[in-house]
Motif scaffolding. Structure first.
Motif, PDB file in Angstrom:
ATOM      1  N   ALA A 656       0.819  -1.220   0.000  1.00  0.00           N
ATOM      2  CA  ALA A 656       0.000   0.000   0.000  1.00  0.00           C
ATOM      3  C   ALA A 656       0.852   1.269   0.000  1.00  0.00           C
ATOM      4  O   ALA A 656       0.339   2.366   0.137  1.00  0.00           O
ATOM      5  CB  ALA A 656      -0.920  -0.011   1.222  1.00  0.00           C
ATOM      6  N   LEU A 657       2.186   1.133  -0.123  1.00  0.00           N
ATOM      7  CA  LEU A 657       3.085   2.291  -0.014  1.00  0.00           C
ATOM      8  C   LEU A 657       3.200   3.040  -1.333  1.00  0.00           C
ATOM      9  O   LEU A 657       3.181   2.448  -2.415  1.00  0.00           O
ATOM     10  CB  LEU A 657       4.486   1.829   0.417  1.00  0.00           C
ATOM     11  CG  LEU A 657       4.587   1.072   1.745  1.00  0.00           C
ATOM     12  CD1 LEU A 657       6.040   0.710   2.012  1.00  0.00           C
ATOM     13  CD2 LEU A 657       4.006   1.885   2.905  1.00  0.00           C
ATOM     14  N   THR A 658       3.335   4.359  -1.211  1.00  0.00           N
ATOM     15  CA  THR A 658       3.640   5.178  -2.388  1.00  0.00           C
ATOM     16  C   THR A 658       5.105   4.981  -2.763  1.00  0.00           C
ATOM     17  O   THR A 658       5.874   4.357  -2.016  1.00  0.00           O
ATOM     18  CB  THR A 658       3.418   6.671  -2.082  1.00  0.00           C
ATOM     19  OG1 THR A 658       4.374   7.079  -1.095  1.00  0.00           O
ATOM     20  CG2 THR A 658       2.008   6.939  -1.577  1.00  0.00           C
ATOM     21  N   LYS A 659       5.504   5.546  -3.894  1.00  0.00           N
ATOM     22  CA  LYS A 659       6.899   5.449  -4.337  1.00  0.00           C
ATOM     23  C   LYS A 659       7.841   6.042  -3.284  1.00  0.00           C
ATOM     24  O   LYS A 659       8.888   5.466  -2.963  1.00  0.00           O
ATOM     25  CB  LYS A 659       7.060   6.181  -5.664  1.00  0.00           C
ATOM     26  CG  LYS A 659       8.449   6.106  -6.250  1.00  0.00           C
ATOM     27  CD  LYS A 659       8.523   6.855  -7.570  1.00  0.00           C
ATOM     28  CE  LYS A 659       9.943   6.846  -8.131  1.00  0.00           C
ATOM     29  NZ  LYS A 659      10.050   7.609  -9.383  1.00  0.00           N
ATOM     30  N   GLU A 660       7.477   7.201  -2.735  1.00  0.00           N
ATOM     31  CA  GLU A 660       8.322   7.874  -1.735  1.00  0.00           C
ATOM     32  C   GLU A 660       8.387   7.051  -0.447  1.00  0.00           C
ATOM     33  O   GLU A 660       9.439   6.955   0.191  1.00  0.00           O
ATOM     34  CB  GLU A 660       7.771   9.274  -1.423  1.00  0.00           C
ATOM     35  CG  GLU A 660       7.909  10.279  -2.546  1.00  0.00           C
ATOM     36  CD  GLU A 660       6.876  10.066  -3.658  1.00  0.00           C
ATOM     37  OE1 GLU A 660       5.889   9.298  -3.425  1.00  0.00           O
ATOM     38  OE2 GLU A 660       7.049  10.639  -4.742  1.00  0.00           O
ATOM     39  N   GLU A 661       7.254   6.449  -0.077  1.00  0.00           N
ATOM     40  CA  GLU A 661       7.228   5.633   1.140  1.00  0.00           C
ATOM     41  C   GLU A 661       8.060   4.360   0.968  1.00  0.00           C
ATOM     42  O   GLU A 661       8.733   3.910   1.905  1.00  0.00           O
ATOM     43  CB  GLU A 661       5.779   5.284   1.498  1.00  0.00           C
ATOM     44  CG  GLU A 661       5.015   6.480   2.045  1.00  0.00           C
ATOM     45  CD  GLU A 661       3.523   6.214   2.183  1.00  0.00           C
ATOM     46  OE1 GLU A 661       2.862   6.962   2.922  1.00  0.00           O
ATOM     47  OE2 GLU A 661       3.014   5.252   1.538  1.00  0.00           O
ATOM     48  N   LYS A 662       8.000   3.786  -0.240  1.00  0.00           N
ATOM     49  CA  LYS A 662       8.833   2.606  -0.517  1.00  0.00           C
ATOM     50  C   LYS A 662      10.314   2.939  -0.342  1.00  0.00           C
ATOM     51  O   LYS A 662      11.100   2.122   0.158  1.00  0.00           O
ATOM     52  CB  LYS A 662       8.580   2.098  -1.939  1.00  0.00           C
ATOM     53  CG  LYS A 662       7.301   1.299  -2.084  1.00  0.00           C
ATOM     54  CD  LYS A 662       7.136   0.811  -3.519  1.00  0.00           C
ATOM     55  CE  LYS A 662       5.838   0.023  -3.683  1.00  0.00           C
ATOM     56  NZ  LYS A 662       5.622  -0.380  -5.094  1.00  0.00           N
ATOM     57  N   GLU A 663      10.726   4.138  -0.779  1.00  0.00           N
ATOM     58  CA  GLU A 663      12.122   4.543  -0.651  1.00  0.00           C
ATOM     59  C   GLU A 663      12.507   4.703   0.832  1.00  0.00           C
ATOM     60  O   GLU A 663      13.585   4.297   1.248  1.00  0.00           O
ATOM     61  CB  GLU A 663      12.366   5.853  -1.411  1.00  0.00           C
ATOM     62  CG  GLU A 663      13.772   6.418  -1.295  1.00  0.00           C
ATOM     63  CD  GLU A 663      14.879   5.474  -1.781  1.00  0.00           C
ATOM     64  OE1 GLU A 663      16.060   5.765  -1.492  1.00  0.00           O
ATOM     65  OE2 GLU A 663      14.582   4.438  -2.440  1.00  0.00           O
TER      66      GLU A 663
END
Length: 823
Positions: A656-663
């Motif tokens: 459920a993470l955004t690209k920024e959250e994945k980073e």
């Protein structure tokens, strides 16, 4: 949001830890053990920044190992005997015991203020009777094994400290403690036979894989093992033999004189009744008062006097003069040396000065060596000349042949020699462990019975400047009854070198309340050896060598089952300010109490661990302290800003993470991996803290609170755990603030997902003819060919290479593409 107030937080948690015995440890064979130990301090009264660094390093390791499931022993105590306490008694009119106890109480308070995870229930103080009883018991063990003895010897004497010193305590001819020049004095002294263990102490250096090489080299050099030949020069006139030891029997045909140490017993026999007897006796006295550094240095002037006696070289029958000199020591080898001026630099200097004959017996490879052109001794290898039946041999091969010849003719033998000398342990001072020996006119030397230990220090002593051995002035102490015959006797009035006390203290920590033995075998077998030992390089020869010796003796006695006391050794660097080591004399001391009062203990710890790798010297920086303070405040703010989200306990869904959250999640996993390796494998705490700082920076990009609640919880909980060993108070408080139960220091260490450390995309630098022209983002799974295609398709690059011929494309996967063009 609450303001970060370290003084309130730190006092709160120190009180809780103390009241709950948070760090009290029990033997638990069901868990793997880990023993981390910093060298215990002398109770001088105040901690300095060197202490803070030493203890902070140990505390990080102890807390990290605890969180990794180990049963961790992390004790502390005091090396509490010694001259400073006695000097304070002389100066201020206080009892050494009172001065010492006050200082120990003050330093314990300071250590607790640093938030150190010591098991204070195990504290030892070497001046307490329940400790030095066992120091005396161990002395008696050495005595019974023939490893403790008394003899009259020329000893190193410090006039300022009014006591003798072991060879290891004389640094460049000066007292290790007060820096006064050391002289020689003939005294009856107690020794321990460390030389009996010279070979095993040397051999077992190979076992110390976790020790710095330079420490092992220092011990190797100090033990100083050499192989050579021992044989004698006959002195027919006196029906005597002068025994010599040499590592260079290949030079023996070049002997033109023999030199004796000034202390050699044959000297007085040879000069008795001679015209210059008084002159030589005066010279002997002068030499006697020189220190060893002066006498053995290649730079110092070589002096000597001819005894009027000649000796016979057993190899060729030549008569050579016998001299007494200042550059030979009686304690080393045999106290006599064969003089070969052409092939030994000291002998060359001596022979030149006194116009003694010279003979070349090793020729260089181009056969150009002559006495006329010789400006220094020739000490390299070559071919033997003027050497009887050995002429023409390579000099290294000749060494073996010549020793064979000595043994075949029963004139000498192969011999191993050591630089190491027996450890002189007598001290003519009061504040030390009394040596448990009684002298009886009928029974001789008698050990105090074990049931009568400890031999206690008396209270009725006077401390006077310049007085030698205050114990000798106490009639109550000196006069006693012989344990064997019951007749009147007297006690030994020397005390033991304080290094005896520190040679076994790490074993007492395993079983500190045992009143039947120094320690039980069960306890010491569980905890020992020490897994990680931390202390200064200055103890490389003194404390560390002595501790190794003690361990080996105790193993041979069946008291322990290991033969090396410290598996891993970390020698931390010094704390430097204004270009030199912090010291009161230089006026550049920063008090830990000042820093703790202003910024808190956590800031002091983070700064001192972040500023340099542990083994390097650390340059003090006020700006660095401010930086550590600001970093902890940033952690405080960001964690509390997410405290409510953490308390929600939302499930964590990676998908459920955004690209920024994945980073951010990737950075979290990389941080856990890196910090784990930095603490657990590399011991580079500075880079561990730096990595945590990078995580905090990444976290701050979400400071508005707009972050997936499950991820926020993951980041906050793991950030607090990662920082906990370094900053124990603030992390304990934050752990409570986010609604967690128990202590963060008793939770489990974070784990990482190796797959999560891999970035989806990586940045690749694109060069044209070696100059950076662009940067592109590519998939982390891209092949070399795909990376090159993407680089060539970049708009900036297309414009630069248009109309030119591509010679070649160099590609480093995931890092760089260099396009070489011409035209």
């Amino acid at each position: 949001m609450e303001k970060y107030c370290p003084q309130t937080i730190e006092k709160k948690w120190q009180k809780i830890w103390d009241e709950t015995n948070a760090y009290q440890i029990k033997n638990d064979p069901s868990k793997p053990k880990y023993y981390v130990l910093e060298m215990f301090p002398y109770p001088s009264g105040n901690l300095h920044m060197g202490h803070v660094r030493n203890y902070s390093i140990g505390d990080v390791i102890a807390r990290y190992k605890t969180m990794n499931g180990f049963n961790v022993l992390h004790p502390m105590g005091f090396d509490a005997f010694g001259m400073p306490a006695e000097n304070a008694a002389i100066k201020h009119g206080v009892r050494p015991s009172d001065w010492t106890e006050d200082n120990m109480a003050n330093m314990t308070r300071q250590q607790k203020e640093m938030g150190l995870s010591y098991d204070w229930d195990r504290k030892v103080a070497t001046c307490h009777e329940d400790y030095y009883k066992w120091t005396q018991w161990l002395f008696e063990l050495f005595y019974k094994k023939g490893l403790a003895y008394k003899k009259k010897a020329s000893a190193n004497w410090c006039e300022t400290c009014h006591t003798v010193l072991a060879n290891e305590q004389v640094i460049d001819g000066k007292c290790w403690r007060c820096d006064s020049t050391v002289v020689k004095k003939d005294l009856e002294q107690w020794f321990l036979k460390i030389t009996d263990y010279a070979d095993v102490l040397l051999k077992d250096l190979d076992k110390l894989k976790g020790w710095p090489n330079r420490v092992k080299i220092m011990q190797d050099n100090w033990i100083g093992r050499s192989e050579g030949a021992q044989f004698s020069f006959d002195v027919p006139e006196y029906n005597e033999k002068i025994s010599v030891y040499t590592t260079r029997p290949d030079t023996v045909f070049g002997v033109s004189y023999v030199v004796l140490a000034a202390e050699h017993p044959l000297v007085k026999k040879f000069i008795k009744g001679k015209e210059n007897e008084q002159e030589i006796l005066k010279f002997i006295e002068e030499v006697h008062n020189m220190n060893e550094i002066e006498r053995t240095s290649s730079e110092s002037e070589k002096k000597g006097m001819f005894t009027g006696v000649y000796a016979i070289n057993p190899f060729n029958g030549e008569k050579v003069p016998v001299w007494v000199t200042n550059y030979v020591l009686y304690e080393y080898g045999t106290g006599a040396v064969m003089g070969v001026p052409t092939h030994d630099e000291r002998d060359f200097m001596f022979a030149k000065k006194y116009n003694l004959p010279m003979k070349i017996v090793i020729q260089n490879k181009d056969n150009s060596l002559t006495l006329e052109t010789m400006e220094n001794a020739y000490v390299d290898d070559g071919v033997l000349v003027n050497s009887g039946q050995f002429t023409g041999m390579n000099n290294r091969k000749a060494i073996t042949a010549m020793i064979d010849w000595l043994e075949e003719n029963k004139l000498g033998e192969r011999h191993v020699n050591y630089r190491l000398r027996d450890w002189l342990i007598s001290r003519q001072r009061y504040w030390g462990a009394p040596i448990p020996v009684i002298y009886c006119p009928h029974c001789g030397e008698v050990l105090v019975p074990e049931e009568d230990l400890p031999v206690k220090l008396p209270k009725d002593v006077k401390f006077e400047t310049g007085a030698t051995s205050p114990l000798a002035q106490s009639e109550e102490f000196v006069n006693c009854t012989c344990p064997k015959c019951g007749g009147p006797a007297r006690r030994e009035t020397d005390t033991m070198d304080t290094f005896i006390c520190s040679s076994w203290y790490y074993m007492r920590y395993a079983d500190p309340h045992n009143d039947k033995m120094p320690f039980s075998k069960e306890a010491v077998d569980y905890w020992l050896p020490v897994d990680q030992y931390i202390g200064g390089i200055e103890h490389a020869i003194l404390h560390l060598l002595y501790s190794r010796f003690f361990t080996k003796v105790l193993k041979d006695a069946g008291l322990v089952n290991f033969d090396e006391p410290f598996t891993n050794l970390l020698t931390q660097g010094m704390v430097i300010k204004d270009g030199s080591k912090m010291s009161k004399s230089k006026g550049n001391v920063v008090s830990p109490e000042e820093i703790i009062k202003k910024y808190g203990a956590d800031t002091a710890r983070v700064f001192i661990l972040f500023a340099a790798p542990p083994e390097r010297d650390l340059e003090w920086s006020d700006q660095g302290v401010e930086g550590a303070w600001r970093f902890i405040q940033r952690v405080w703010r960001i964690v509390l800003s997410y405290a409510d989200k953490v308390k929600e306990n939302q499930p964590f869904d990676k998908n459920a993470l955004t690209k920024e959250e994945k980073e951010l999640f990737r950075i979290l996993n990389v941080t856990i991996q890196k910090v784990t390796e930095d603490i657990g494998t590399r011991g580079t705490f500075n880079t561990a803290i730096s990595t945590i700082m990078e995580l905090v920076n990444a976290f701050y990009t979400f400071k508005d609170g707009n972050l997936n609640a499950g991820l926020a919880r993951e980041v906050v909980i793991n950030l607090i755990k990662l920082l906990a060993p370094f900053a124990p108070h603030v992390t304990e408080e934050l752990w409570q603030q986010i609604g967690q139960k128990g202590s963060v220091h008793h939770t489990t260490w974070p784990t990482f997902d190796p797959k999560a450390t891999v970035a989806d995309e990586v940045e690749v630098v694109v060069q044209v003819n070696g100059k950076v022209r662009s940067k592109i983002m590519i998939a982390s799974t891209a092949t070399r060919e795909q990376q090159q295609e993407q680089a060539l398709a970049d708009e900036k690059i297309k414009g630069l290479i248009e109309g030119k011929t591509i010679v070649k494309v160099i590609s480093v996967p995931q890092k760089l593409v260099n396009i070489v063009v011409k035209g």
